[in-house]
Design an enzyme around this catalytic site. Structure first.
Site, PDB file in Angstrom:
ATOM      1  N   CYS A  51     -10.113  -8.032   0.752  1.00  0.00           N
ATOM      2  CA  CYS A  51     -10.025  -9.473   1.020  1.00  0.00           C
ATOM      3  C   CYS A  51     -11.011  -9.927   2.074  1.00  0.00           C
ATOM      4  O   CYS A  51     -11.416 -11.072   2.096  1.00  0.00           O
ATOM      5  CB  CYS A  51      -8.642  -9.852   1.523  1.00  0.00           C
ATOM      6  N   GLN A  55       0.824  -1.226   0.000  1.00  0.00           N
ATOM      7  CA  GLN A  55       0.000   0.000   0.000  1.00  0.00           C
ATOM      8  C   GLN A  55       0.847   1.261   0.000  1.00  0.00           C
ATOM      9  O   GLN A  55       0.313   2.369  -0.159  1.00  0.00           O
ATOM     10  CB  GLN A  55      -0.936   0.018   1.224  1.00  0.00           C
ATOM     11  N   SER A  99       3.162  -4.762  -5.294  1.00  0.00           N
ATOM     12  CA  SER A  99       2.144  -5.392  -6.154  1.00  0.00           C
ATOM     13  C   SER A  99       1.710  -4.414  -7.234  1.00  0.00           C
ATOM     14  O   SER A  99       1.298  -3.286  -6.931  1.00  0.00           O
ATOM     15  CB  SER A  99       0.953  -5.787  -5.276  1.00  0.00           C
ATOM     16  N   HIS A 107      -0.895  -4.103  -9.322  1.00  0.00           N
ATOM     17  CA  HIS A 107      -2.245  -3.545  -9.523  1.00  0.00           C
ATOM     18  C   HIS A 107      -2.615  -2.488  -8.491  1.00  0.00           C
ATOM     19  O   HIS A 107      -3.671  -1.875  -8.592  1.00  0.00           O
ATOM     20  CB  HIS A 107      -3.285  -4.673  -9.586  1.00  0.00           C
TER      21      HIS A 107
END
Ligand SMILES: Cc1ncc(COP(=O)(O)O)c(C=O)c1O
Length: 415
Positions: free
Chosen positions: A353, A208, A228, A230
């Protein structure tokens, strides 16, 4: 024609024109996407790169012929470009499928590699499930996990970490920016402390934080770091695990020599070329973006704090510029999310999630937030593509949704 003028959110004056349909909700509604911690919209250039490589350079980088060679060249260029952008060495870049794989690999790979040295791991009580669940799985193999507590801002204390380190500690894994409330952990200070414990591997989940914070991997003395694609306008299924030169971790996927024998499997060349592009575009504009996101966050937070039913959980200090977490007293967050959706405003209840499992936010509980509020939190997560002109629309929609829900509840209670 000007339809509104002089609305001055936090000292930013702007004019609301009706020729720009984006801001005139009564005409041609355009969505306002505020779930960027779940995922971001890929940049057009990133998609173009992906398509170009997937179409024209489809070879397997391990093939000996020229078509394979071209793919291998692109893969190696992407690795060098990413290393350059992160100011590390190309051989320290391991391509992965994203944050969950990177975190699992960092934790389990370290545990399996160094289990003869010790079986104690330290992490925090506010990790993403890809860290906490990986740790939980390791307990089945005899590992012991210490979950550091956080204060009411969601920050761990260096002293509690120091006190938790033991002779048999092999790994410390810390989330940089918490995905639910946006708290930033003092990862540089932790790196300094861990320099005194050369046998302890230091992993940071930077998923993040990328593009929203500044993190120098070498200065922070990281051994392992997860990112990450995306989460910064790259494509899903792409990520990087930084593995400092000299650190050895056991591969989790075996059966091939790819990724310097650290991760078997034919590489997603087009995805990694796209990842390099997304990272370049993100880091080139980082300072400007942080400034813009901070202004947006300040405006939204100030306006939200004027609504009596709203309780803001994201701390003012020590938090990233793109996340605002709040609860609305007594209201069901799922219903609230759907009411905003009717206005084409997209927020999330908690992290993507766990948004469907109806459990109270683990992070908020760890911060000492009462159960009822931890069960009703909403997350707004911004991207640099959001604009100040969207703030009054968002606030208005939130106020309307609260009124609507309060009326329904009043009617139900016969008030
Ligand atoms: C802090 C953090 N770590 C790891 C992940 C997992 O990343 P991915 O979705 O790429 O698997 C996420 C995803 O939300 C995250 O927020």
């Amino acid at each position: 024609m000007i339809v509104a003028e002089g609305w001055a959110p936090c000292a930013f004056r702007f004019v609301w024109y009706d020729f720009d349909a984006k801001y005139v909700r009564s005409r041609g509604k355009t969505m306002i996407y505020l779930d960027n911690s779940a995922t971001t919209k890929p940049f057009d250039d990133v998609i173009d790169s992906y398509i170009k490589v997937a179409k024209s350079y489809f070879g397997n980088p391990s093939s000996l012929h020229g078509i394979g060679g071209q793919a291998e060249k692109l893969l190696s260029q992407s690795r060098s470009q990413i290393a350059n952008l992160l100011q590390v060495k190309p051989q320290e870049i391991i391509f992965t499928s994203g944050g969950s794989e990177g975190n699992n690999y960092a934790i389990k790979g370290t545990a399996l590699q160094y289990q003869n040295r010790g079986k104690h791991i330290i992490t925090t009580s506010i990790e993403h499930p890809s860290v906490s669940e990986a740790c939980k799985q390791l307990t089945e193999l005899g590992f012991e996990i210490t979950y550091l507590p956080v204060d009411s801002n969601g920050v761990v204390s260096i002293d509690s970490l120091k006190n938790a380190i033991r002779e048999d500690t092999i790994l410390v894994s810390i989330i940089h920016v918490n995905n639910e409330v946006g708290t930033i952990q003092p990862v540089e200070e932790i790196g300094e402390l861990l320099e005194n414990y050369p046998k302890v591997i230091y992993h940071v989940d930077h998923v993040q934080g990328m593009g929203k914070t500044r993190l120098d991997f070498y200065k922070a003395k990281l051994d392992l770091c997860t990112i990450s694609g995306h989460k910064f306008n790259g494509l899903k299924g792409t990520g990087v695990l930084y593995v400092r030169q000299g650190v050895r971790i056991k591969p989790l996927i075996s059966g091939g020599d790819q990724e310097m024998q650290k991760r078997a499997g034919t590489e997603n060349v087009a995805g990694f070329v796209a990842l390099a592009k997304a990272l370049r575009l993100t880091l080139e504009n980082r300072e400007e973006n942080i400034k813009h996101l901070s202004q947006l966050k300040k405006c939204i937070t100030e306006k939200l704090s004027l609504i009596s039913a709203v309780k803001i959980h994201t701390p003012e200090q020590f938090s990233a510029p793109h996340i605002i977490n709040f609860s609305i007293d007594g209201l069901k967050p799922e219903v609230f999310v759907h009411l905003l959706e009717e206005n084409e405003i997209y927020v999330s209840t908690t992290s993507a999630c766990s948004s469907k499992n109806n459990e109270p936010s683990k992070t908020l509980l760890a911060m000492g937030v009462p159960n009822v509020l931890a069960n009703s939190s909403i997350r707004i997560s911004l991207s640099p593509q959001n604009e100040l002109a969207e703030v009054p629309i968002i606030i208005q929609a939130i106020e309307n949704a609260i009124k609507k829900l309060q009326n329904v509840m009043g009617e139900r209670n016969g008030i």
